[in-house]
Design a protein around this motif. Structure first.
Motif, PDB file in Angstrom:
ATOM      1  N   LEU A  81       0.850  -1.190   0.000  1.00 36.62           N
ATOM      2  CA  LEU A  81       0.000   0.000   0.000  1.00 36.62           C
ATOM      3  C   LEU A  81       0.889   1.244   0.000  1.00 36.62           C
ATOM      4  CD1 LEU A  81      -2.507  -1.198   2.754  1.00 36.62           C
ATOM      5  CD2 LEU A  81      -2.669  -1.510   0.265  1.00 36.62           C
ATOM      6  N   PHE A 130      -5.151   4.264  -1.665  1.00 35.08           N
ATOM      7  CA  PHE A 130      -5.334   3.214  -0.666  1.00 35.08           C
ATOM      8  C   PHE A 130      -6.442   3.518   0.349  1.00 35.08           C
ATOM      9  CE2 PHE A 130      -1.345   4.654   2.022  1.00 35.08           C
ATOM     10  CZ  PHE A 130      -1.966   5.848   2.326  1.00 35.08           C
ATOM     11  N   LEU A 133      -9.482   0.902  -1.867  1.00 30.91           N
ATOM     12  CA  LEU A 133      -8.769  -0.157  -2.592  1.00 30.91           C
ATOM     13  C   LEU A 133      -9.703  -0.921  -3.529  1.00 30.91           C
ATOM     14  CD1 LEU A 133      -6.531  -1.653   0.247  1.00 30.91           C
ATOM     15  CD2 LEU A 133      -5.780  -0.270  -1.697  1.00 30.91           C
TER      16      LEU A 133
END
Length: 286
Positions: A81, A130, A133
């Motif tokens: 991430l 992120f 997602l």
């Protein structure tokens, strides 16, 4: 023109930071070695600069291997991430030849570079946020190295990581935390300059991150303070303050100087114990 919400403005600022600075970082030598755009760690196991740059990746790999020893899946799935140039994914891919990997970065420039260095059959890198997602809950490991602090909403990131992981999956975060509140106006200026220069609104106290992770459905496994393994590069304090203010002014016309201002401020924050550099490992509870 319609104004941006605070969250949209923050995401755009972080994206612009990396779109404008990635090539400059690499021209300055950052990210050219092993595609690492994170900090070097000089602990007792390290004797070379290359090893220091890879030390964070090595610590992440140790946690991944511990997970595999405890509960090995048929095929490991790992997501980074805030994967940057893909250096951590490449490091793990070499050690874990059967694993499948994914990386997420806001920067299209970084995503293009990462795709060039990673084997296409085993790693997919996309330009995405992120906080939202676009993936199914299929990952055993989620990693965030010096990315979590860029979040304007850390709770949301933790919730998204929890959704992406299978039960028992691990979340590994390596990032800056607030070790103590600033004790003076000068220290407040250093912390503010770090946050502004590096676009890191998500830097928060360690106990707040742990509490937010618990709220998202994680149990804390380990914490490790890595601050002592950093080599600080500090100017004399008065000179550092003057340099910080000068480069912040220059940063209004050139983004690299804004990053440099944040770097100078971070050195002071680390040296005076305002900020700590931590490795956190969480487990998704059933």
């Amino acid at each position: 023109m319609q104004s941006l919400s605070p969250s949209e403005a923050s995401i755009r600022a972080v994206r612009r930071y990396y779109e404008q600075n990635t090539r400059l970082f690499r021209a300055a030598g950052l990210g050219n070695r092993s595609y690492a755009v994170h900090r070097a760690l000089w602990d007792a196991s390290v004797t070379t600069f290359d090893a220091a740059l890879q030390r964070v990746n090595a610590l992440v790999l140790e946690e991944v291997q511990a997970f595999l020893e405890a509960s090995p899946p048929v095929q490991l799935h790992l997501i980074d991430l805030g994967c940057g140039l893909g250096g951590t994914l490449a490091y793990c891919a070499r050690a874990l030849p059967e694993a499948r990997m994914a990386g997420v970065t806001l920067s299209m420039t970084q995503a293009r570079i990462a795709r060039r260095i990673l084997p296409r059959a085993r790693a997919a890198v996309i330009s995405a946020d992120f906080h939202d997602l676009p993936c199914a809950p299929c990952f055993h490991i989620a990693v965030a190295i010096e990315a979590f602090a860029h979040s304007h909403d850390p709770q949301r990131v933790l919730e998204q990581a929890h959704t992406a992981l299978v039960p028992g999956g691990r979340l590994i975060i390596c990032d800056d935390t607030i070790a103590r509140p600033p004790a003076s106006e000068v220290e407040e200026r250093w912390l503010a300059a770090f946050r502004e220069g590096w676009r890191v609104p998500g830097v928060q106290p360690l106990d707040e991150t742990i509490a937010a992770a618990r709220c998202a459905g994680f149990a804390l496994r380990t914490t490790r303070d890595l601050t002592g393994a950093l080599r600080l590069h500090r100017l004399p304090r008065l000179l550092a303050g003057a340099a910080r203010d000068l480069v912040r002014l220059a940063g209004r016309t050139h983004p690299f100087f804004q990053s440099l201002s944040g770097s100078l401020a971070l050195q002071e924050c680390l040296a005076h114990g305002i900020v700590a550099y931590e490795l956190l490992v969480f487990e998704k509870t059933a």
